[in-house]
Design an enzyme around this catalytic site. Sequence first.
Site, mmCIF file in Angstrom:
data_model
loop_
_atom_site.group_PDB
_atom_site.id
_atom_site.type_symbol
_atom_site.label_atom_id
_atom_site.label_comp_id
_atom_site.label_asym_id
_atom_site.label_seq_id
_atom_site.Cartn_x
_atom_site.Cartn_y
_atom_site.Cartn_z
ATOM 1 N N LYS A 204 0.842 -1.208 0.000
ATOM 2 C CA LYS A 204 0.000 0.000 0.000
ATOM 3 C C LYS A 204 0.876 1.258 0.000
ATOM 4 O O LYS A 204 0.544 2.258 -0.631
ATOM 5 C CB LYS A 204 -0.931 -0.019 1.211
ATOM 6 C CG LYS A 204 -1.963 -1.143 1.102
ATOM 7 C CD LYS A 204 -2.622 -1.396 2.432
ATOM 8 C CE LYS A 204 -3.621 -2.528 2.347
ATOM 9 N NZ LYS A 204 -4.094 -2.958 3.673
ATOM 10 N N GLY A 301 -12.559 -5.602 5.100
ATOM 11 C CA GLY A 301 -13.925 -6.110 5.249
ATOM 12 C C GLY A 301 -14.622 -5.973 3.914
ATOM 13 O O GLY A 301 -14.535 -4.933 3.256
HETATM 14 P P1 NAP Z 1 -10.861 -13.959 -1.372
HETATM 15 O O1 NAP Z 1 -11.927 -13.973 -0.325
HETATM 16 O O2 NAP Z 1 -9.752 -14.924 -1.293
HETATM 17 O O3 NAP Z 1 -11.607 -14.146 -2.794
HETATM 18 C C1 NAP Z 1 -10.961 -14.352 -4.013
HETATM 19 C C2 NAP Z 1 -11.829 -15.301 -4.833
HETATM 20 O O4 NAP Z 1 -11.296 -15.374 -6.157
HETATM 21 C C3 NAP Z 1 -11.811 -16.720 -4.261
HETATM 22 O O5 NAP Z 1 -13.101 -17.282 -4.314
HETATM 23 C C4 NAP Z 1 -10.854 -17.422 -5.210
HETATM 24 O O6 NAP Z 1 -11.025 -18.813 -5.263
HETATM 25 C C5 NAP Z 1 -11.215 -16.751 -6.517
HETATM 26 N N1 NAP Z 1 -10.197 -16.954 -7.543
HETATM 27 C C6 NAP Z 1 -8.872 -17.202 -7.391
HETATM 28 N N2 NAP Z 1 -8.299 -17.363 -8.603
HETATM 29 C C7 NAP Z 1 -9.262 -17.223 -9.520
HETATM 30 C C8 NAP Z 1 -9.282 -17.298 -10.956
HETATM 31 N N3 NAP Z 1 -8.198 -17.591 -11.653
HETATM 32 N N4 NAP Z 1 -10.465 -17.100 -11.597
HETATM 33 C C9 NAP Z 1 -11.592 -16.841 -10.883
HETATM 34 N N5 NAP Z 1 -11.635 -16.792 -9.538
HETATM 35 C C10 NAP Z 1 -10.485 -16.953 -8.856
HETATM 36 O O7 NAP Z 1 -10.231 -12.502 -1.493
HETATM 37 P P2 NAP Z 1 -10.874 -11.119 -1.015
HETATM 38 O O8 NAP Z 1 -10.642 -10.950 0.443
HETATM 39 O O9 NAP Z 1 -12.248 -10.978 -1.562
HETATM 40 O O10 NAP Z 1 -9.873 -10.096 -1.742
HETATM 41 C C11 NAP Z 1 -9.978 -9.823 -3.135
HETATM 42 C C12 NAP Z 1 -9.026 -8.670 -3.471
HETATM 43 O O11 NAP Z 1 -9.395 -7.536 -2.708
HETATM 44 C C13 NAP Z 1 -7.557 -8.947 -3.133
HETATM 45 O O12 NAP Z 1 -6.736 -8.311 -4.069
HETATM 46 C C14 NAP Z 1 -7.388 -8.283 -1.773
HETATM 47 O O13 NAP Z 1 -6.072 -7.907 -1.518
HETATM 48 C C15 NAP Z 1 -8.276 -7.075 -1.958
HETATM 49 N N6 NAP Z 1 -8.800 -6.485 -0.716
HETATM 50 C C16 NAP Z 1 -9.425 -7.260 0.191
HETATM 51 C C17 NAP Z 1 -9.958 -6.692 1.330
HETATM 52 C C18 NAP Z 1 -10.675 -7.517 2.361
HETATM 53 O O14 NAP Z 1 -11.085 -6.982 3.377
HETATM 54 N N7 NAP Z 1 -10.854 -8.816 2.150
HETATM 55 C C19 NAP Z 1 -9.840 -5.305 1.534
HETATM 56 C C20 NAP Z 1 -9.198 -4.517 0.568
HETATM 57 C C21 NAP Z 1 -8.695 -5.123 -0.568
HETATM 58 P P3 NAP Z 1 -10.056 -19.725 -4.294
HETATM 59 O O15 NAP Z 1 -10.543 -19.468 -2.909
HETATM 60 O O16 NAP Z 1 -10.285 -21.114 -4.769
HETATM 61 O O17 NAP Z 1 -8.645 -19.275 -4.513
#
Ligand code: NAP
Length: 422
Positions: A204, A301
């Site tokens: 970040k 979140g």
């Molecule tokens: P997450 O819960 O791990 O969700 C990612 C999803 O994408 C999972 O279902 C994953 O499946 C799927 N995926 C992985 N590879 C894929 C592909 N090739 N094609 C299609 N789907 C695929 O992640 P998240 O927390 O939502 O975060 C998503 C992004 O937002 C990240 O870049 C993270 O850094 C960012 N972010 C997150 C937060 C937060 O609070 N969570 C806050 C700010 C930013 P699998 O589980 O099978 O891998």
Amino acid sequence: MIKRIGIIGLGNVGQATVRSIIKYSSLIARRASVKIEIKGLCDVRKAKGKFAAKFSLPFTTDAEQLINDPDIDIIVELIGGNEPAKTFITKALKAGKSVVTANKSLLACSGREIFSLAKKYNKAIGFEASVCGAIPLIKSISEGLVSCQVNKIYGILNGTTNYILYQMAKERIDFSNALREAQGKGFAERNPVLDIEGKDTLHKLCILTYLCFGVWPDPAKVYTEGISNISLLDILYAEELDYHIKLLAVAEKERGKLNLRVHPTFLSEDHPLSETSSAFNAVFLDTEPAGDLLFYGQGAGGAATSSAVISDIVSISLDGKSNLRKEIRVKFRNIDDTASRYYIRFMAQDKPGVLARISRILASFNISIASVSQKERGRKKTVPIIMITHDVKERDMKKALAKIDALPEIKYPSQKIRIEDL
Ligand code: NAP
């Protein structure tokens, strides 16, 4: 105006984004005259099809189907990680689509490449959700502060580490218990390395450095120290001295050079950043002519982050522009050349003359001590010796501590934490 989007990745943020788009569609339409139409959802996990079915939305496990769909204007990448996210974004831009992403790790490592590709294809990249989740920081810096010079950035950019440090202090528990608790409450991932070793904060910081100082730093060259070495003892001694320990990302321009670093920091308990509690994020900017600015809010979140994703979709729909900056050449300061006051803690055998030996080594590196206190005997017959130094160069501090740690009376590696006088 109707904008058609495809969302790749139905995890925390992806699902929350779908829910928020549906829930707040009339609010968005009323305020921005944009109707966001979800043309397709994608996730590698077939089971996520059930989520799509709940909203009667088309679902695929093949991201290329969305990327190549001529009816889709914007691809929203929410899978995280460097690959295949980079390939998906590259293909989307080449296919004439703008992109919204929350992927800080990818931008920190390949931001320059991705942004020049966006420029080449005249498409936009929205990345509000990549730094501090719900806090509208990217837009505030790139639009609200467009006429301002940023002199310094101090940020608590990672909710997981802030939660751990906060709980250690509040509940008087050690690092591993606080981490377990954070994992139990969903504030830390099962593999928390990126967070606790400061890498997420570093990613970040790289994005903020690009926005505020116009240059993409090489993340591998930015000094980064996490919180796994912080003990409850350090937190308690910090309190005795009227400080809180926070994992801080720092960027400051000093005599023409940019000084970037991520490390645990002693912050005066009176500074507003010290008040950042639980899993919240806060960013303090020293700017001209706007002066000091503080941004505070939920840094993570799914639901909170979805607001940043949607704001990018709306902005791109309205003006199709990106927050692209023209890169400039900037020199970086080596961490060894930076100076700071330090808190140092030695765990020494309770023998006569130890303090004198430590003091002699420090003096040989011109390290001058502002205060010293020798604490009560520990269970292992070692006593904590706590010192606060005057300004010391990092290079000298490292050399002195290596010598002190080699003394037979020193039983554990010494602790050093910078004191930031904000
Ligand atoms: P997450 O819960 O791990 O969700 C990612 C999803 O994408 C999972 O279902 C994953 O499946 C799927 N995926 C992985 N590879 C894929 C592909 N090739 N094609 C299609 N789907 C695929 O992640 P998240 O927390 O939502 O975060 C998503 C992004 O937002 C990240 O870049 C993270 O850094 C960012 N972010 C997150 C937060 C937060 O609070 N969570 C806050 C700010 C930013 P699998 O589980 O099978 O891998």
